[in-house]
Design an enzyme around this catalytic site. Structure first.
Site, PDB file in Angstrom:
ATOM      1  N   HIS A   1       2.907 -11.808  14.021  1.00  0.00           N
ATOM      2  CA  HIS A   1       3.994 -12.395  14.812  1.00  0.00           C
ATOM      3  C   HIS A   1       3.737 -13.869  15.156  1.00  0.00           C
ATOM      4  CE1 HIS A   1       7.663 -12.333  16.818  1.00  0.00           C
ATOM      5  NE2 HIS A   1       7.523 -11.277  17.614  1.00  0.00           N
TER       6      HIS A   1
ATOM      7  N   THR B   1       0.851  -1.192   0.000  1.00  0.00           N
ATOM      8  CA  THR B   1       0.000   0.000   0.000  1.00  0.00           C
ATOM      9  C   THR B   1       0.883   1.237   0.000  1.00  0.00           C
ATOM     10  OG1 THR B   1      -1.749   1.186   1.189  1.00  0.00           O
ATOM     11  CG2 THR B   1      -0.171  -0.014   2.535  1.00  0.00           C
TER      12      THR B   1
END
Length: 405
Positions: free
Chosen positions: A376, A324
């Site tokens: 994560h 983006t």
């Protein structure tokens, strides 16, 4: 001959849709393949066109109604325009339910009439912004917001009220309430899903855009001439750098499916494109096999068709990694949000000249902050940082992209 107009067949990922706008009303002449209605889904706005020359005989689903795949939404009368015009008065009397008389001759959509009735607004006093002066639902909303306060309020004031009323009117704080679109709702749901359903972290770095800018300046005209007008931009370099970095760090290109980790042997890059109705992410399929010109041309095509609402659902489904670019709007730094089930997204930002220390000397360089948000649960901090450094190295030395270094 009467033909049933049905909603398109929705993909498995789309349960239903909503009638957004009827561009044609019963009795109005329609040409073959002319747009008659927009259907909004969670991902894209679908257009339904006329199956032949004729007119709409009956609208069964009004604006704002929820529809299912292949559901009949209207009946279409096939035939010459004259025949359709002759049938128009009877059809209008049935479908419009006397709206023209109630509105003093004004033409209004069904949803506009319904809302006007709820708010007690005289359609004759509303100026239509639709085709041929047709009053839309938004026109009624705007008229409601701009309507003066009820007469009961000034009546309770003293005889000197005229001045007070004028002050109140000029200082009025107008509010406008409109329904959230299906696309906006789906975007909100996905953002909440990404925030609550992932262990999202973001790592940052900065990149010197000087080498790429020099390369563009040197070859821009020649590149455009050699590739049929395709312009050489920055996105192509970042897509190619991301593809190479994803090869080195496959966890960044993977996704989580329940208790399984799916490693993708290809790089389908989702590119975020902003539209008036929300953010869409069309996918560059097998970006590892695309040339720089192919990437630039595809992104430009995505941007044009996204603004026109021409992207298909298939083009916005899938993707293994997202990019983006908030820099086109002036963003200096941001934290991009994951696009589930992807595990990482790269955020580009504004190029800004800043003083930098180079070999013990201060130099003014065109710098860009890069951000990598990652899940994560799958991607370790070490891999995320090294992935971002790999992109930084390739952008600062574009030859590495070609040499795969």
């Amino acid at each position: 001959m009467t033909i049933e107009i049905k909603a398109p067949t929705f993909p498995e990922s789309v349960q239903d849709g909503t009638i957004a706008t009827w561009h044609k009303q019963p009795g109005e002449a329609v040409s073959r393949d002319e747009l008659i209605v927009d259907i909004e889904t969670d991902k894209v706005v679908l257009e339904v066109v006329a199956p032949a020359d004729g007119s709409i005989a009956e609208i069964r689903k009004g604006e704002g109604d929820t529809i299912l795949s292949n559901e009949v939404i209207a009946l279409f009368a096939e035939g010459a325009v004259d025949a359709a015009a002759a049938a128009a008065p009877a059809v209008a009397e049935t479908v419009e339910a006397g709206a023209a008389d109630a509105a003093g001759g004004a033409i209004a959509s069904p949803s506009a009439r319904k809302l006007a009735g709820e708010k007690g607004i005289d359609l004759a006093s509303v100026k239509g912004s639709g085709k041929d002066g047709r009053i839309t639902k938004e026109d009624v909303v705007n008229a409601s917001a701009a309507a003066p306060a009820p007469a009961a309020a000034p009546a309770a004031k003293p005889a000197s009220a005229p001045a007070a009323v004028a002050i109140s009117a000029s200082g009025e704080r107008v509010e406008k309430r409109v329904p959230m679109t299906r696309m906006r709702k789906r975007i909100a749901e996905r953002l909440l899903e990404a925030s609550s359903g992932t262990a999202m972290l973001t790592t940052f770095n900065e990149v010197n855009m000087g080498p790429v800018m020099e390369l563009r300046k040197k070859y821009k005209a020649q590149f455009e001439k050699s590739h049929d007008g395709t312009r050489l931009g920055f996105m192509g370099f970042f897509v190619k750098a991301a593809v190479e970095a994803l090869r080195r760090y496959p966890a960044v290109n993977a996704s989580i499916d329940n208790d399984d980790v799916v490693y993708h042997g290809y790089q389908d890059i989702s590119v975020a494109v902003s539209t008036d109705k929300g953010l869409v992410v069309p996918v560059l399929r097998s970006a590892e096999h695309m040339s720089l010109a192919g990437v630039e041309n595809a992104i430009r095509d995505f941007g044009v068709r996204a603004q026109q609402g021409k992207l298909s659902m298939e083009e916005m489904t899938g993707g293994t990694f997202s990019i983006t670019n908030g820099g086109v709007f002036g963003s200096l730094m941001s934290t991009p949000i994951l696009n589930p089930p992807q595990t990482a997204i790269l955020g580009m930002h504004k190029i800004q000249e800043r003083p930098m220390a180079v070999d013990g000397q201060v130099k003014i360089l065109p710098m860009m902050y890069l951000a990598l948000s990652y899940d994560h649960r799958l991607v370790d901090g070490k891999d995320a940082v090294q992935f971002l450094v790999a992109i930084k190295d390739m952008i600062e030395d574009p030859a590495r992209i070609l040499l795969e270094l």
